[in-house]
Design an enzyme around this catalytic site. Structure first.
Site, PDB file in Angstrom:
ATOM      1  N   LYS A 103      23.184 -32.586 -20.110  1.00 56.10           N
ATOM      2  CA  LYS A 103      22.133 -31.569 -20.319  1.00 56.10           C
ATOM      3  C   LYS A 103      20.757 -32.140 -19.971  1.00 56.10           C
ATOM      4  O   LYS A 103      19.953 -31.481 -19.322  1.00 56.10           O
ATOM      5  CB  LYS A 103      22.150 -31.073 -21.781  1.00 56.10           C
ATOM      6  CG  LYS A 103      23.489 -30.484 -22.214  1.00 56.10           C
ATOM      7  CD  LYS A 103      23.448 -29.955 -23.634  1.00 56.10           C
ATOM      8  CE  LYS A 103      23.222 -31.021 -24.688  1.00 56.10           C
ATOM      9  NZ  LYS A 103      24.287 -32.055 -24.745  1.00 56.10           N
ATOM     10  N   ARG A 137      29.063 -36.451 -34.052  1.00 50.36           N
ATOM     11  CA  ARG A 137      28.379 -35.464 -33.197  1.00 50.36           C
ATOM     12  C   ARG A 137      29.385 -34.630 -32.412  1.00 50.36           C
ATOM     13  O   ARG A 137      29.178 -33.437 -32.193  1.00 50.36           O
ATOM     14  CB  ARG A 137      27.397 -36.179 -32.253  1.00 50.36           C
ATOM     15  CG  ARG A 137      26.161 -36.677 -33.014  1.00 50.36           C
ATOM     16  CD  ARG A 137      25.401 -37.731 -32.233  1.00 50.36           C
ATOM     17  NE  ARG A 137      24.950 -37.284 -30.948  1.00 50.36           N
ATOM     18  CZ  ARG A 137      24.748 -38.080 -29.903  1.00 50.36           C
ATOM     19  NH1 ARG A 137      24.984 -39.371 -29.999  1.00 50.36           N
ATOM     20  NH2 ARG A 137      24.317 -37.581 -28.782  1.00 50.36           N
ATOM     21  N   ARG A 181      19.934 -45.130 -27.649  1.00 51.33           N
ATOM     22  CA  ARG A 181      19.636 -44.275 -28.795  1.00 51.33           C
ATOM     23  C   ARG A 181      20.476 -44.711 -29.976  1.00 51.33           C
ATOM     24  O   ARG A 181      21.665 -44.974 -29.816  1.00 51.33           O
ATOM     25  CB  ARG A 181      19.952 -42.811 -28.443  1.00 51.33           C
ATOM     26  CG  ARG A 181      18.754 -42.083 -27.854  1.00 51.33           C
ATOM     27  CD  ARG A 181      19.095 -40.748 -27.298  1.00 51.33           C
ATOM     28  NE  ARG A 181      19.873 -39.902 -28.192  1.00 51.33           N
ATOM     29  CZ  ARG A 181      20.269 -38.660 -27.902  1.00 51.33           C
ATOM     30  NH1 ARG A 181      19.943 -38.144 -26.736  1.00 51.33           N
ATOM     31  NH2 ARG A 181      20.967 -37.957 -28.743  1.00 51.33           N
ATOM     32  N   ARG A 231      24.760 -44.919 -22.096  1.00 49.18           N
ATOM     33  CA  ARG A 231      23.466 -44.242 -21.874  1.00 49.18           C
ATOM     34  C   ARG A 231      22.302 -45.147 -22.265  1.00 49.18           C
ATOM     35  O   ARG A 231      22.319 -45.789 -23.306  1.00 49.18           O
ATOM     36  CB  ARG A 231      23.407 -42.947 -22.697  1.00 49.18           C
ATOM     37  CG  ARG A 231      22.010 -42.302 -22.682  1.00 49.18           C
ATOM     38  CD  ARG A 231      22.012 -40.843 -23.011  1.00 49.18           C
ATOM     39  NE  ARG A 231      22.453 -40.513 -24.356  1.00 49.18           N
ATOM     40  CZ  ARG A 231      22.610 -39.256 -24.794  1.00 49.18           C
ATOM     41  NH1 ARG A 231      22.352 -38.242 -23.994  1.00 49.18           N
ATOM     42  NH2 ARG A 231      23.016 -39.027 -26.024  1.00 49.18           N
ATOM     43  N   ARG A 291      22.239 -24.382 -30.975  1.00 51.62           N
ATOM     44  CA  ARG A 291      23.413 -25.208 -31.262  1.00 51.62           C
ATOM     45  C   ARG A 291      24.298 -24.574 -32.324  1.00 51.62           C
ATOM     46  O   ARG A 291      25.342 -25.128 -32.655  1.00 51.62           O
ATOM     47  CB  ARG A 291      22.951 -26.572 -31.777  1.00 51.62           C
ATOM     48  CG  ARG A 291      23.114 -27.716 -30.791  1.00 51.62           C
ATOM     49  CD  ARG A 291      22.538 -28.968 -31.422  1.00 51.62           C
ATOM     50  NE  ARG A 291      23.038 -30.171 -30.849  1.00 51.62           N
ATOM     51  CZ  ARG A 291      22.397 -30.883 -29.911  1.00 51.62           C
ATOM     52  NH1 ARG A 291      21.268 -30.466 -29.401  1.00 51.62           N
ATOM     53  NH2 ARG A 291      22.919 -32.012 -29.496  1.00 51.62           N
TER      54      ARG A 291
END
Ligand code: ADP
Ligand code: ADP
Length: 213
Positions: free
Chosen positions: A13, A171, A160, A127, A88
């Site tokens: 995203k 998540r 992160r 990431r 969400r």
């Protein structure tokens, strides 16, 4: 044009949100980024959401609606925007409808980025995010030219804290339970486009741009 990017954590995203933003000349509004900015600033919203975000849970719908409503006051959103990570929950989707109606705007398209669980884990574990400009990298799939440094601004790259494997598992569960129902919700409105988000970033980008053409 108002576009929503839907998809599990790590679907792309953020990556495609910024590409779409450049392509369409519309602001890229990532609620994850807005929350992390509030946390970094240490303001009252930041204090309220810090532990929720760290644990990979969802911030209450009312706080999110307030945040988005405020962002929509900025003139750069008058021609539309790319929403990344919002809505969400079904309640957020209904609130978004109300917020847009109040502004005489509407949602034109929802792009659902489809990836499998194994790929999510691979993407999130590698990431890296620039602490300076927020640019996204991946240690294997999209490595920076200089290790640990941003190609765009030279800032330091970091991981992160919610990309920790245990938080990622939560998540993913939260996504399946609370966010995935939005796919059927938007399909029924006939504004949903399914995007195969597996494969080289450039190929996925073509599919994403094609879906808003
Ligand atoms: P999201 O915003 O949905 O969580 P990101 O855009 O941050 O997802 O992407 C998650 C990670 O996966 C980033 O490290 C990014 O560089 C990488 N990535 C994005 N798209 C692809 C792709 N098509 N193939 C491989 N890796 C990708
Ligand atoms: P990702 O890119 O991996 O999908 P985000 O950066 O969009 O993650 O979001 C990070 C975290 O911020 C979420 O795990 C959640 O705690 C919070 N968050 C972001 N957007 C929302 C939202 N619309 N509603 C509730 N919580 C949110």
């Amino acid at each position: 044009m108002n576009v929503v990017l839907l998809g599990p954590p790590g679907a792309g995203k953020g990556t495609h949100g910024s590409a779409l933003s450049r392509h369409l000349g519309l602001p890229h509004i990532s609620t994850g980024d807005l929350l992390r900015e509030a946390i970094a600033a240490g303001n009252s919203v930041g204090h309220r959401v810090e532990s929720i975000v760290a644990e990979g849970r969802l911030v209450p719908d009312e706080i999110m609606a307030e945040m988005v409503r405020e962002r929509f006051q900025a003139p750069d959103t008058s021609g539309g925007c790319i929403l990344d990570g919002y809505p969400r929950t079904l309640e957020q989707a209904r609130m978004l409808e109300t917020i847009l109606e109040e502004l005489h705007r509407r949602l034109d398209r929802v792009l659902n980025l489809v990836v499998d669980d194994e790929e999510i884990v691979r993407r999130l574990s590698g990431r890296r995010v620039c602490e300076g400009c927020g640019a996204l990298f991946h240690i294997d799939n999209a490595p920076p030219r200089r290790a640990g440094r941003c190609d765009t601004c030279g800032g330091e790259l970091s991981r992160r804290t919610d990309d920790d494997p245990e938080v990622v598992r939560r998540r993913m569960k939260v996504y399946r339970k609370s966010t995935e129902p939005l796919v059927a919700f938007y399909r029924a409105q006939e504004i949903l486009r399914e995007i195969d988000a597996i494969g080289p970033v450039a190929d996925v980008r073509e599919r994403v741009l094609g879906a808003v053409a």
